[in-house]
Design an enzyme around this catalytic site. Structure first.
Site, mmCIF file in Angstrom:
data_model
loop_
_atom_site.group_PDB
_atom_site.id
_atom_site.type_symbol
_atom_site.label_atom_id
_atom_site.label_comp_id
_atom_site.label_asym_id
_atom_site.label_seq_id
_atom_site.Cartn_x
_atom_site.Cartn_y
_atom_site.Cartn_z
ATOM 1 N N TYR A 164 -11.244 0.167 10.247
ATOM 2 C CA TYR A 164 -12.489 0.479 9.507
ATOM 3 C C TYR A 164 -12.776 -0.456 8.345
ATOM 4 O O TYR A 164 -13.755 -0.272 7.642
ATOM 5 C CB TYR A 164 -12.440 1.932 8.994
ATOM 6 C CG TYR A 164 -11.195 2.290 8.214
ATOM 7 C CD1 TYR A 164 -11.078 1.943 6.873
ATOM 8 C CD2 TYR A 164 -10.139 2.962 8.815
ATOM 9 C CE1 TYR A 164 -9.932 2.248 6.167
ATOM 10 C CE2 TYR A 164 -8.987 3.267 8.121
ATOM 11 C CZ TYR A 164 -8.893 2.915 6.796
ATOM 12 O OH TYR A 164 -7.753 3.213 6.092
ATOM 13 N N LYS A 165 -11.912 -1.450 8.107
ATOM 14 C CA LYS A 165 -12.152 -2.370 6.993
ATOM 15 C C LYS A 165 -13.001 -3.551 7.491
ATOM 16 O O LYS A 165 -14.133 -3.344 7.874
ATOM 17 C CB LYS A 165 -10.822 -2.766 6.370
ATOM 18 C CG LYS A 165 -10.184 -1.537 5.686
ATOM 19 C CD LYS A 165 -8.821 -1.768 5.096
ATOM 20 C CE LYS A 165 -8.379 -0.492 4.374
ATOM 21 N NZ LYS A 165 -6.949 -0.489 4.050
ATOM 22 N N ARG B 43 -12.220 -4.036 -8.108
ATOM 23 C CA ARG B 43 -11.904 -4.804 -6.908
ATOM 24 C C ARG B 43 -13.189 -5.119 -6.143
ATOM 25 O O ARG B 43 -13.988 -4.221 -5.866
ATOM 26 C CB ARG B 43 -10.941 -3.980 -6.043
ATOM 27 C CG ARG B 43 -10.234 -4.758 -4.980
ATOM 28 C CD ARG B 43 -9.200 -3.900 -4.298
ATOM 29 N NE ARG B 43 -9.813 -2.807 -3.541
ATOM 30 C CZ ARG B 43 -9.228 -2.194 -2.514
ATOM 31 N NH1 ARG B 43 -8.014 -2.542 -2.141
ATOM 32 N NH2 ARG B 43 -9.848 -1.230 -1.881
ATOM 33 N N PHE C 115 0.850 -1.184 0.000
ATOM 34 C CA PHE C 115 0.000 0.000 0.000
ATOM 35 C C PHE C 115 0.893 1.244 0.000
ATOM 36 O O PHE C 115 1.762 1.387 0.872
ATOM 37 C CB PHE C 115 -0.888 -0.018 1.245
ATOM 38 C CG PHE C 115 -2.012 0.951 1.181
ATOM 39 C CD1 PHE C 115 -3.076 0.742 0.320
ATOM 40 C CD2 PHE C 115 -2.004 2.093 1.959
ATOM 41 C CE1 PHE C 115 -4.130 1.646 0.252
ATOM 42 C CE2 PHE C 115 -3.048 3.001 1.900
ATOM 43 C CZ PHE C 115 -4.120 2.770 1.047
ATOM 44 N N ASP D 110 1.598 -5.508 7.708
ATOM 45 C CA ASP D 110 0.384 -4.702 7.618
ATOM 46 C C ASP D 110 -0.799 -5.646 7.370
ATOM 47 O O ASP D 110 -0.863 -6.303 6.334
ATOM 48 C CB ASP D 110 0.529 -3.677 6.482
ATOM 49 C CG ASP D 110 -0.623 -2.683 6.461
ATOM 50 O OD1 ASP D 110 -1.723 -3.037 6.905
ATOM 51 O OD2 ASP D 110 -0.409 -1.553 5.979
HETATM 52 C C1 PLP Z 1 -6.259 0.752 3.863
HETATM 53 C C2 PLP Z 1 -4.802 0.519 4.090
HETATM 54 C C3 PLP Z 1 -4.041 1.441 4.820
HETATM 55 C C4 PLP Z 1 -4.654 2.752 5.227
HETATM 56 O O1 PLP Z 1 -3.923 3.440 6.138
HETATM 57 P P1 PLP Z 1 -4.548 4.702 6.893
HETATM 58 O O2 PLP Z 1 -3.394 5.309 7.551
HETATM 59 O O3 PLP Z 1 -5.611 4.191 7.791
HETATM 60 O O4 PLP Z 1 -5.164 5.591 5.862
HETATM 61 C C5 PLP Z 1 -2.731 1.110 5.100
HETATM 62 N N1 PLP Z 1 -2.178 -0.045 4.655
HETATM 63 C C6 PLP Z 1 -2.892 -0.940 3.926
HETATM 64 C C7 PLP Z 1 -2.277 -2.210 3.472
HETATM 65 C C8 PLP Z 1 -4.222 -0.663 3.614
HETATM 66 O O5 PLP Z 1 -4.921 -1.519 2.872
#
Ligand code: PLP
Length: 418
Positions: free
Chosen positions: A228-229, A377, A127, A203
């Site tokens: 939040y996911k 997706r 990400f 992560d």
């Molecule tokens: C959604 C996501 C994030 C988001 O990070 P935020 O700091 O909450 O915006 C980080 N890493 C991965 C792998 C994600 O899918």
């Protein structure tokens, strides 16, 4: 093999032992939501809890609520609940800040735990926010505390082994590739990194709550992930972070704010880290969001993540089969691994008109998301999706492609958030 019929999906729903969980959510009528991997839907318990926190705790009890309603303990109390989904031991998980900020704190801490080692190896496909944060950290440390700058080396997942070496302080990797859904073998990556004397920071944004995790057994050092996911904590819910007990006493993270102090209310001029996981906290926690996340986690009470995983794999398989049967020659290409065991809880399809297709699907009440440059997706959250929803989704996709609805002006307009 005979084509799937609508009745077959109804039958799968009847056999689904997790089906009752759907009633834990507020879901707009008629909507097929294949985006629980980006923003989970609203759990009924979270809505009730927010009402109570706003009206009684904030509205009536005001500042006394820090003690009276245990606000001050929420970061570790909620962390403990998430820790159970991660296979973490007690006292190894906290909730704080965003995933991005937690990557910063823990990557910096890992460098401090690894004197003499100055390289961070990360997956180039990770990400981007994680990579941006690592680059920012390297920039901050460019003059090097021991005379050598920190270097971030980006590699393909299959090249991790050859990238690790005596200078590697840390391996950073996502459990699930957010684009393709490819699932990485965290136990193997952890073993590999440790063979080279490096730490790991994983992560878990796309796996917490949907893929079984065994952080303690896999000897994972550090981890972060989103609230939040699949955990359904609500927009901007605080993130979680995990630090293995064996590292906690020595762990120093640079955002050494008062909430991570051993005695914040002694207001001493010098920082002394709290014992244990508490030292990963920085400032005042966002109580409304944290309370919503706390309540949202009730959905997982008594639920086996292995059963969630089995359903999410079945949902993905059925979706792929339906898409193959109904849209087989429409130019869609599978961007995810072909085997369910190699995927997280999502399926990505490639199409040059991906953006317009996702918009046109949303207009038909089927919500997925688009990831540049050409990925459609679809996330399969087993807590609320029904098999019959996949029927609706595949039919909508068939229509959108048949009628070229992606070509309509309103579906081609680029929105700020995709
Ligand atoms: C959604 C996501 C994030 C988001 O990070 P935020 O700091 O909450 O915006 C980080 N890493 C991965 C792998 C994600 O899918």
């Amino acid at each position: 093999m005979a084509k799937l019929r609508r009745q077959d999906l109804d039958e799968l729903d009847r056999q689904d032992a997790l089906a009752p969980l759907r009633a834990s959510f507020h879901l707009p009528r008629g909507l097929v939501y294949l985006d629980g991997n980006s923003l989970g839907p609203l759990p009924r318990a979270a809505r009730q809890r927010l009402r109570r926190v706003v009206d009684l705790e904030w509205g009536r009890d005001l500042i006394g609520s820090w003690n009276r309603h245990g606000w001050i303990d929420l970061p570790l109390v909620v962390g403990e609940k998430i820790g159970r989904l991660l296979g973490a031991g007690p006292g190894e998980t906290a909730v704080a800040d965003s995933t991005s900020v937690n990557v910063f704190k823990l990557a910096a801490a890992a460098l401090a735990l690894s004197p003499g080692r100055r390289t961070i190896v990360a997956l180039a496909s990770d990400f981007p926010s994680d990579l941006y944060v690592l680059a920012g950290l390297a920039e901050l440390l460019r003059d090097g505390s021991d005379g050598r700058p920190v270097k971030v080396e980006l590699v393909a997942p299959d090249d991790v082994g050859s990238a690790l070496g005596p200078d590697t302080a840390l391996l950073v990797a996502s459990h699930v590739d957010f684009r393709t859904g490819r699932l990485h073998d965290l136990a193997a990556l952890s073993r590999l990194a440790h063979q080279h004397g490096a730490l790991v920071l994983f992560d878990l944004a796309h796996s917490a709550g949907v893929v079984p995790l065994e952080l303690a057994r896999w000897q994972v050092d550090l981890a972060v992930g989103c609230g939040y996911k699949y955990l359904n904590g609500g927009p901007g819910a605080p993130a979680f972070l995990y630090v293995a007990s064996r590292h906690q006493d020595a762990l120093r993270q640079p955002l050494s704010g008062w909430m991570g102090h051993a005695a914040p209310f002694r207001f001493e001029p010098t920082y002394e880290p709290a014992p244990g996981i508490g030292r990963t906290l920085c400032g005042t926690p966002p109580i409304l969001s944290l309370a919503a996340l706390d309540a949202a986690l009730e959905v997982f009470d008594g639920v086996d993540v292995g059963a969630l995983r089995a359903k999410s794999m079945a949902l993905g398989e059925v979706f792929l089969r339906l898409v193959g049967e109904r849209c087989g020659d429409a130019g869609l290409e599978l961007a995810s691994p072909a085997n369910a065991v190699d995927r997280g809880s999502q399926i990505s399809l490639r199409h040059a008109r991906g953006y317009g297709i996702v918009q046109a699907l949303a207009a038909r009440g089927v919500v997925g998301d688009f990831r540049a440059p050409d990925l459609l997706r679809f996330g399969f959250a087993p807590t609320f999706l029904r098999f019959r929803d996949l029927w609706t989704a595949a039919l909508a996709l068939e229509r959108v492609l048949e009628r070229e609805e992606w070509d309509r002006a309103e579906h081609r307009r680029q929105l700020k958030v995709t």
